[in-house]
Design an enzyme around this catalytic site. Structure first.
Site, PDB file in Angstrom:
ATOM      1  N   CYS A 140      49.740   6.445 -14.854  1.00 19.00           N
ATOM      2  CA  CYS A 140      48.324   6.256 -14.500  1.00 19.00           C
ATOM      3  C   CYS A 140      48.127   5.018 -13.628  1.00 19.00           C
ATOM      4  O   CYS A 140      47.029   4.794 -13.110  1.00 19.00           O
ATOM      5  CB  CYS A 140      47.467   6.153 -15.754  1.00 19.00           C
ATOM      6  SG  CYS A 140      47.927   7.310 -17.043  1.00 19.00           S
TER       7      CYS A 140
ATOM      8  N   HIS B 254      39.488  10.254 -14.121  1.00 25.79           N
ATOM      9  CA  HIS B 254      40.825   9.657 -14.084  1.00 25.79           C
ATOM     10  C   HIS B 254      41.828  10.638 -13.471  1.00 25.79           C
ATOM     11  O   HIS B 254      42.669  11.200 -14.166  1.00 25.79           O
ATOM     12  CB  HIS B 254      41.220   9.263 -15.518  1.00 25.79           C
ATOM     13  CG  HIS B 254      42.532   8.565 -15.638  1.00 25.79           C
ATOM     14  ND1 HIS B 254      43.149   7.915 -14.586  1.00 25.79           N
ATOM     15  CD2 HIS B 254      43.373   8.411 -16.701  1.00 25.79           C
ATOM     16  CE1 HIS B 254      44.301   7.390 -15.005  1.00 25.79           C
ATOM     17  NE2 HIS B 254      44.462   7.688 -16.269  1.00 25.79           N
TER      18      HIS B 254
END
Ligand SMILES: [Zn+2]
Lengths: 393, 185
Positions: free
Chosen positions: A83, A337
Site C-alpha cells: 500500500c 485506497h
C-alpha cells in the site's frame, strides 16, 4: 543532489470504475498532469508506475501504460511496496532526477481492484503479510492484521469503538467535498457503530473500501521546473523503514515502529523538531487504511502522545483549524485506497493544498507552506514519509 | 462437505459451487450473444468475463524445516535455536542472520503463553469461506518469542490481555490436516 519539484498533478476519479481499464484510468491522471505542466510525452525522460496488481488482469502495467500514453520507447518501470507503492514509486522517480540522470520523470500510481470479486480481493490482500505462517493455516485478512493493533491499543488506553468511528466521520466529512473521492457522503458515529464487523473490533465503516483509481505527478529538476511553472512544489526529503513480515515479530501492537523510524529520518533531514511537528506543517495526509491506523499514526508521527490520539480526535484537533488538519481529501477511508495509487494521490492532494486550489471547505490555511505525507505498506511492512514545501529547499 | 475428504479436495469443490450459478448465466449469454459480455449489476457497464481462469496452487519447499512437520505429526510444535548465539527463531528457519551461519538445533515449544492481542475474522478470504468466524491471536511464549495462531474459544468476549494460553496440536476440523492452535488454560 539536485533539487526536485512537482510541476504537474493529475488524479482520476476514485471508486468502482467499471467504465475504465487499467490503462484508461491511468491515462485520466496522466493527461491531467501533462496538461497542468503543459508538456507532452516527448518531454518525459522516464516514467515509474506504482501498481500492486494481481487482482487486475494485466501483468505488465508499466509497458501497457507506456504504450497507451505514447511513451514508447521511453524507459518505464513498475515499483511495488504494497500500500506504500505510491510514495515508493515517487521516491524512485525523485532519485532519478536528484542523481542528475533525468530531468523530467512521470510518476503514475494506478490500481484496478474491482477486476476481481470482493472475496478474491480479501484473499489476495490477506496474503499480504507472511503468507506461509499467517495466511496458509490461519486465514488472516488485511482488516484482521490492523484489528490486532486495534484490540491491543483499545484495551491498553481504554479507547472505545466510538472513538475509532470519529476518524471515519471526519474523513467522510472532507470526502464529501472532494469530487474525486470514492465516498462523498457524510456519516455519523451512530451509522459507523451500526455497521457490521469485518474483523472485530473493526467494522465496515472503520475500513477503507476496495477502490479503483489513478494519480500522476510530473517531477522535474530545478532548472526545468522554473521554466514549466512559477509555482512548483518542492520535495524536501524522505523517510523510510520496513517492519517484519510476521506480525508476531513486532515489538508491540499499539503503534508501527516503521512509522516512528521513517518519521525520525524525515524530521532529521528537514530540520523538524520531532516533538512538535505540528508547528511546521499546515496539513498532513496520514495513512488511514483503517481508523486505527490514523490514530496510531498521529502519535507515531509525533503529533500527540501515545494513548491520547482519541482525545485529540474527539476535540476535532485533526480538522481544519485544529492542531494538524489530517486527510482533507477524505483519506483512504472516504477518498478510497486504490493500493498503488494511494501515495501518489496523497502527493497530488498535498501539492494542490499548498497551491491553495482545492475545493473550498476542505482547503487548509497555508501559513508556513509545508505539507506531510505518510504512506504505510501492508500493516507496517513498509513505511514511506515525505515532506513538500512551497519554498525552495 | 463429506468428511472422508480433506481441504485439498473440499475447497475447490466449495469454491466452484459458489460461482456455479453466475457462470451458468454467462454461459447462456455466450450462447445467445456470441460473446462473454454481461452488464455490471451496479453500474450497468458492459463487462468482459475473463474466459481463462487462473488457478494457482503453489508448491513450497520445507526441506530445511522438516523437523517442524515431523514434530507436528508427534503432537509437538518445534522451532530452531542457533547453537552459536542461542537466538530462538519462530517461525523456524535454518539460517541465523546474526551469526551468518547455519547451525541450528531443534527445541520443543512448551509452557504457558500469554495472550497479547486477538481479532475475529468475520469477513473471510475466499479460501476460508467454508468456515465459521474464527479467532486469531498472538501469544507470547515463555521462551521469549510470539506465535500467531487460532484461539479455540467460543467467544472473543472470554479473552483478555495476558490470559494464559496453551499450544495444542492436532487435525483441525473440518479441514483434516495437522496444525496448531491455542486454548485458554
Ligand atoms: Zn546465531
Amino acid at each position: 543532489m539536485k533539487r526536485v519539484a512537482i510541476v504537474g498533478t493529475g488524479i482520476a476519479r476514485y471508486g468502482y470504475r467499471t467504465d475504465a481499464t487499467l490503462a484508461e484510468i491511468a491515462y485520466e491522471a496522466i493527461k491531467e498532469a501533462l496538461d497542468e505542466a503543459r508538456i507532452g510525452p516527448e518531454d518525459i525522460d522516464s516514467f515509474v508506475v506504482g501498481n500492486v496488481g494481481s487482482w487486475s488482469s494485466e501483468p505488465l502495467p508499466a509497458v501497457l501504460i507506456g504504450e497507451y500514453a505514447g511513451l514508447v520507447p521511453k524507459n518505464g518501470i513498475r515499483v511495488e511496496a504494497a500500500c506504500a507503492t505510491g510514495l515508493a514509486a515517487t521516491r524512485t522517480a525523485y532519485n532519478m532526477i536528484a542523481s542528475g540522470e533525468a530531468s523530467i520523470v512521470l510518476v503514475i500510481g494506478v490500481e484496478k481492484m474491482n477486476e476481481s470479486t470482493t472475496p478474491q480481493v480479501v484473499e489476495l490482500i490477506g496474503r499480504a503479510g507472511n503468507y506461509f505462517w499467517e495466511f496458509q493455516n490461519f486465514g488472516m485478512t488485511f482488516p484482521g492484521y490492523y484489528a490486532m493493533y486495534a484490540t491491543s491499543y483499545m484495551k491498553r488506553f481504554g479507547v472505545r469503538e466510538e472513538d475509532l468511528c470519529e476518524v471515519a466521520v471526519k474523513n467522510h466529512y472532507y470526502g464529501s467535498m472532494n469530487p474525486k473521492a470514492h465516498f462523498q457522503n457524510r456519516i455519523t458515529v451512530e451509522q459507523c457503530m451500526s455497521s457490521r464487523y469485518v474483523a472485530w473490533p473493526l467494522k465496515l465503516y472503520d475500513s477503507s473500501p476496495i477502490t479503483d483509481g489513478a494519480a500522476a505527478l510530473i517531477l522535474a529538476s530545478e532548472d526545468i521546473a522554473m521554466k514549466i511553472t512559477d509555482s512548483p512544489i518542492w520535495i524536501r526529503g524522505w523517510g523510510y523503514a520496513n517492519g517484519t513480515s510476521n506480525l508476531s515479530k513486532r515489538s508491540d501492537y499499539i503503534g508501527l515502529e516503521a512509522t516512528r523510524v521513517a518519521a525520525e529520518m524525515l524530521y532529521k533531514k528537514i530540520g523538524v523538531d520531532p516533538k512538535n511537528p505540528a508547528k511546521y506543517f499546515d496539513v498532513a495526509n496520514l495513512h488511514d487504511a483503517f481508523t486505527i491506523a490514523e490514530l496510531m499514526a498521529l502519535s507515531d508521527m509525533g503529533f500527540v502522545k501515545k494513548g491520547e490520539e482519541h482525545i485529540v480526535v474527539r476535540e476535532k484537533q485533526t480538522y481544519i483549524g485544529g492542531l494538524i488538519p489530517v486527510n482533507l481529501d477524505g483519506g483512504l477511508k472516504a477518498k478510497g485506497h486504490p493500493i498503488g495509487a494511494t501515495g501518489v494521490g496523497m502527493l497530488v492532494e498535498l501539492t494542490r493544498q499548498l497551491q491553495q486550489r482545492v475545493e473550498r471547505g476542505r482547503q487548509a490555511p497555508i501559513k508556513r507552506g509545508w505539507a506531510l505525507a505518510h504512506n504505510v505498506g501492508g500493516t507496517g511492512h513498509y513505511v514511506f514519509t515525505a515532506a513538500l514545501s512551497v519554498d525552495k529547499p | 462437505m463429506s468428511d472422508d475428504k480433506t481441504i485439498i479436495k473440499k475447497l475447490p469443490e466449495h469454491i466452484d459451487r459458489l460461482s456455479e450459478e453466475a457462470l451458468s448465466l454467462i454461459d447462456n449469454i455466450v450462447r445467445e450473444t456470441g460473446l462473454p459480455i454481461y452488464q455490471d449489476p451496479k453500474t450497468g457497464a458492459p463487462m468482459w468475463l475473463d474466459v481463462r481462469e487462473l488457478r494457482l496452487r503453489y508448491v513450497i519447499p520445507v526441506k530445511n524445516i522438516e523437523e517442524f512437520f515431523k514434530g507436528l505429526r508427534n503432537g509437538v510444535v518445534r522451532t530452531t535455536k542457533c547453537k552459536e548465539c542461542g537466538t530462538i527463531y519462530f517461525p523456524p528457519q535454518p539460517d541465523c542472520p546474526k551469526c551468518r551461519v547455519r547451525n541450528m538445533e531443534w527445541i520443543d515449544i512448551d509452557g504457558e503463553g500469554e495472550l497479547l492481542t486477538w481479532t475475529v475474522i468475520n469477513v473471510k478470504p475466499l479460501s476460508f469461506s467454508h468456515l465459521k468466524d474464527y479467532i486469531v491471536g498472538i501469544v507470547r511464549m515463555p521462551q521469549g518469542f510470539n506465535i500467531l495462531a487460532w484461539i479455540n474459544v467460543d467467544s472473543h468476549e472470554k479473552l483478555a490481555p495476558g490470559m494464559k494460553m496453551r499450544l495444542k496440536v492436532g487435525r483441525r476440523d473440518p479441514e483434516g490436516y495437522i496444525t496448531y492452535w491455542f486454548e485458554p488454560i
